[in-house]
Design a protein around this motif. Sequence first.
Motif: not given
Length: 193
Positions: A117-145
């Motif tokens: 449930l914890y992993v599912g909640a984390c994926v949901f929260l991450s996906a929610s943020t990604f759908f709300a601000a896709p460009a910013q999240c993409f850049l953040a994930l690119l920075f991590v990569a």
Amino acid sequence: GAAVTVVVAVSSFGALNSCMYLSARQFYATARDGLFPEILARTNSRKAPHVAILATALWTSVLTCVMSSFAVLVNYLSCAMWLFYGLVGVAVFKSRHENPDVYRPYKVPGYPLVPALYVGACVFLSASTFFAAPAQCFLALLFVALAFPVHRTTFVWWPERAARLNIPVQDGGASGGGEPRLRVWSDADDDEF
């Protein structure tokens, strides 16, 4: 209205305090294991990782100044942060699968349902943020990569190459002959804290 504002402010300062010290401890532990610059592993007379705390404060200040608003900074942070929190839950499953007979001083209550449930909640929260601000999240994930090849080059490839070519290097990720300086954690190490 005012009571809610005070409660939110107190909660924010509490979260800021825990995040500040947690991040600094992560930098400290990673540096102590030879996977980050050695200077971040320094502690003061009270065994506090003061250099890592200062580095965390500096990095946070730089990010706050560079971003156009605090909401933008939260969007950059949230997507990657929730993914990494979810990976902690995945690590519980991996650890249990690969080392089922290892003594664990702390038992995960409700295993396997609670971590799932914890992993599912984390994926949901991450996906929610990604759908709300896709460009910013993409850049953040690119920075991590991008951090992975930079880390590999700086702390693995260069020390190994320098060891093969007998080039003296500052000990920032390798000790002596280019071997990674990883430590096995023991109960005796808990006395440091």
